[in-house]
Motif scaffolding. Structure first.
Motif, short mmCIF file in Angstrom:
data_model
loop_
_atom_site.label_atom_id
_atom_site.label_comp_id
_atom_site.label_asym_id
_atom_site.label_seq_id
_atom_site.Cartn_x
_atom_site.Cartn_y
_atom_site.Cartn_z
N TYR A 81 -15.66 -2.90 47.50
CA TYR A 81 -16.02 -3.27 48.86
C TYR A 81 -16.71 -4.62 48.90
N LYS A 127 -16.13 2.51 61.74
CA LYS A 127 -15.05 2.05 62.63
C LYS A 127 -14.70 3.15 63.63
N TYR A 172 -10.72 -0.66 43.66
CA TYR A 172 -11.12 -1.35 44.88
C TYR A 172 -12.59 -1.69 44.79
N ASP A 198 -18.43 2.60 45.50
CA ASP A 198 -17.22 2.19 46.24
C ASP A 198 -16.79 3.26 47.22
N GLU A 199 -16.72 4.51 46.76
CA GLU A 199 -16.29 5.59 47.64
C GLU A 199 -17.25 5.75 48.82
N GLN A 251 -15.32 9.89 33.34
CA GLN A 251 -15.14 9.23 34.64
C GLN A 251 -13.69 8.84 34.85
N GLU A 295 -21.48 4.80 39.89
CA GLU A 295 -20.03 4.96 39.81
C GLU A 295 -19.39 5.41 41.13
N TRP A 296 -20.19 5.85 42.12
CA TRP A 296 -19.63 6.31 43.38
C TRP A 296 -19.88 5.38 44.55
N ALA A 337 -21.23 0.98 56.02
CA ALA A 337 -20.90 0.94 54.59
C ALA A 337 -22.15 0.64 53.78
N GLU A 338 -22.96 -0.29 54.27
CA GLU A 338 -24.20 -0.63 53.57
C GLU A 338 -25.22 0.50 53.67
N PHE A 370 -17.65 2.83 55.83
CA PHE A 370 -16.89 1.80 56.53
C PHE A 370 -15.96 2.42 57.58
N TYR A 371 -15.13 3.37 57.16
CA TYR A 371 -14.17 3.94 58.10
C TYR A 371 -14.82 4.86 59.13
N ARG A 421 -10.95 10.17 37.62
CA ARG A 421 -10.33 9.22 38.55
C ARG A 421 -8.81 9.24 38.42
N GLY A 438 -18.38 -0.82 60.95
CA GLY A 438 -17.91 -0.32 59.66
C GLY A 438 -18.70 -0.93 58.52
N HIS A 439 -18.83 -2.26 58.55
CA HIS A 439 -19.57 -2.97 57.52
C HIS A 439 -21.02 -2.50 57.47
N THR A 450 -32.09 2.46 64.61
CA THR A 450 -32.57 2.57 65.97
C THR A 450 -33.34 1.33 66.39
N GLN A 470 -19.20 3.57 50.14
CA GLN A 470 -19.05 2.46 51.08
C GLN A 470 -17.80 2.61 51.93
N MET A 471 -16.73 3.06 51.32
CA MET A 471 -15.49 3.24 52.09
C MET A 471 -15.64 4.34 53.12
#
Lengths: 278, 249
Positions: free
Chosen positions: B88, A190, B86, A179-180, B51, A176-177, A167-168, A186-187, B55, A163-164, A96, A182-183
């Motif tokens: 990011y 968008k 992948y 990446d997911e 893990q 371990e999660w 993602a952050e 990201f989407y 996956r 999106g970027h 904000t 962030q994706m």
């Protein structure tokens, strides 16, 4: 840009809706505790979604309370919160703050600037605690201004900025999660950018403001293009969500991702159809 | 790759997604290194297997293929060996749905290259610069460096862009998160060379996601603004926000 990641209440079990509200109230309570009344004003359903997503992924113990809230003093409200809620509250403020600054630059609205100044000290602490997130928000807003100036038509480019950023924001911690998460962010980011631009298209055209969809609205297949594009974003978002080993609150999260996010878009389309008929 | 990921997680092959996730959660809690101070190393090994098994099954279910482990790909195929599909941070988001793809077109490309080099020693499509760019793009894609692949490919002038360019660019852009561009390019590749099954397969995969999403979403009736729910949600949000300095009002 807020208020799209909501639930479709009619399609939710009452029990699930009450859980949803408990998280919402918990976030409100945390914002009030950490940032006072001005923080409470930043409450959003969108970040409640992030809160529920993180809580369901990590299943950390939650504090539960039944309290009267100043906005709804008639009866006590059930609320849940923990450290993750504190993170979400911090992200509310971060998002904000920069949005307010940006609005002030665009519209020179004094209340916006006053709002930003009131949060400035809190934001400095959040920037220290979460430099990655802070940087992403700043970059998104500044790069968006660049694209607006040159009237950018590439949908991926402009929407990709939000999106970027998201993602952050969705990157609560590195594990371990990551990446997911962030994706998903990201989407979803968008999607939010593009659906918001679509809903604002008429208003932006009237006021002579930048809107990426202006480049496409002359097309005969414009409506289908918008819907297909939005579907592409949510389908990627949902795909990554389904990869997470979430077993709690999954019905709430699916309601939001598969249905809730379309509520305002559908309302906007209905209005259009009614408008053209009259 | 794990030979029998179901065994690792202690589940049957026909386990539901929900049960699979529950099983994963229980085991990962049990074998998390933090929960095993007596032998964190052994716990970590087991944790990694759990893990990977999870996956592997999730990936396979997404793609509609068997989850049982295959022979690992030889190093010459250019796999990074990082284990992640992948990342990011490198502006990439490989859909693991493309793993089979890469294997197929890698073989097809290597075969085509082998043949043409044997036959004439000249490139089989366009200029040498073009071939170098395509080769570089493939290498970047193999290394999950999609942003660099997109940049390299954009160095080819519009006049030289053939079906292959659009196909490789679709993959690169999808990996870089530019899924709108990726879809456009995949369609273009198919238009320019309708007989190429790889191009058609890519387009089908890209479109499949949307179809899957819509069929899952079909169980929800769309909220109609007539119910007043939508407006009340937004009004409620504003009310909660307005209490305070009211800078949203």
């Amino acid at each position: 840009m807020f208020g799209y990641v909501i639930c479709n209440k009619n399609e939710m079990k009452i029990r699930d809706y009450e859980t949803y509200r408990s998280f919402y109230c918990g976030l409100c309570h945390t914002l009030l505790k950490r940032y006072g009344r001005k923080g409470q004003a930043l409450l959003s359903y969108d970040l409640t979604f992030l809160n529920i997503l993180l809580e369901s992924l990590y299943e950390s113990p939650l504090t539960e309370k039944n309290e009267r809230c100043v906005v709804h003093p008639a009866k006590k409200h059930h609320m849940v919160y923990n450290g993750i809620t504190e993170y979400t509250a911090d992200m509310c403020v971060l998002l904000t703050y920069y949005k307010l600054l940006d609005d002030w630059k665009d519209e020179h609205s004094v209340p916006r600037r006053a709002g930003a100044q009131a949060l400035a000290r809190s934001v400095r602490k959040i920037e220290k605690d979460y430099p990655g997130q802070a940087r992403a928000v700043k970059e998104c807003i500044s790069q968006l201004a660049v694209y607006e100036k040159k009237n950018e038509s590439d949908l991926d480019k402009v929407a990709g900025l939000t999106g970027h950023m998201l993602a952050e924001i969705f990157c609560y911690r590195t594990d371990e999660w990551t990446d997911e998460m962030q994706m998903i962010g990201f989407y979803l980011g968008k999607y939010i950018y593009l659906v918001d631009a679509y809903v604002d298209l008429k208003k932006d055209t009237r006021k002579g403001r930048y809107n990426v969809w202006k480049h496409y609205e002359h097309r005969k297949d414009f409506d289908a293009l918008v819907e297909n594009t939005l579907t592409m974003m949510m389908s990627e978002c949902a795909r990554f969500f389904e990869r997470l080993p979430i077993v709690q609150n999954d019905e709430i999260l699916r309601n939001i991702l598969y249905s809730g996010v379309w509520v305002r878009y559908n309302a906007c389309k209905e209005k259009e159809i009614k408008g053209t008929r009259e | 790759m794990i030979a029998d990921p179901y065994k690792v997680l202690g589940v049957r092959e026909d386990v539901t997604d929900q049960e699979l996730k529950k099983a994963y959660r229980e085991l990962s809690k049990k074998y998390h290194p933090d929960a095993n101070p007596n032998d964190p190393k052994a716990a970590e090994e087991r944790f990694k297997d759990i893990q990977e098994a999870y996956r592997q099954i999730t990936d396979a279910r997404e793609r509609g293929v068997s989850a049982y482990g295959r022979e690992p790909e030889p190093a010459s195929y250019g796999q990074t060996g990082s284990g992640r599909q992948y990342s990011y941070k490198e502006y990439s988001s490989a859909s693991s749905a493309f793993e089979d793809f890469f294997t197929q077109w890698q073989r097809a490309q290597q075969e085509a290259q082998r043949q043409s080099w044997q036959q004439q020693g000249t490139s089989y499509s366009g200029s040498e610069h073009y071939d170098n760019v395509i080769r570089a793009a493939y290498n970047y894609i193999n290394a999950n460096r999609y942003f660099e692949a997109v940049n390299a490919l954009n160095g080819i002038s519009a006049a030289e862009r053939d079906a292959q360019w659009y196909y490789v660019s679709a993959i690169a852009n999808q990996g870089a998160g530019n899924n709108i561009t990726a879809m456009q390019y995949a369609k273009r590749a198919v238009d320019m060379d309708p007989s190429n099954y790889l191009y058609a397969q890519l387009l089908q995969r890209l479109q499949g996601g949307g179809e899957r999403y819509q069929s899952r979403g079909a169980i929800y009736s769309p909220a109609s603004s007539g119910s007043g729910w939508c407006l009340s949600m937004i009004a409620l949000n504003l009310l909660c926000n307005c209490f305070g300095n009211g800078f949203f009002c």
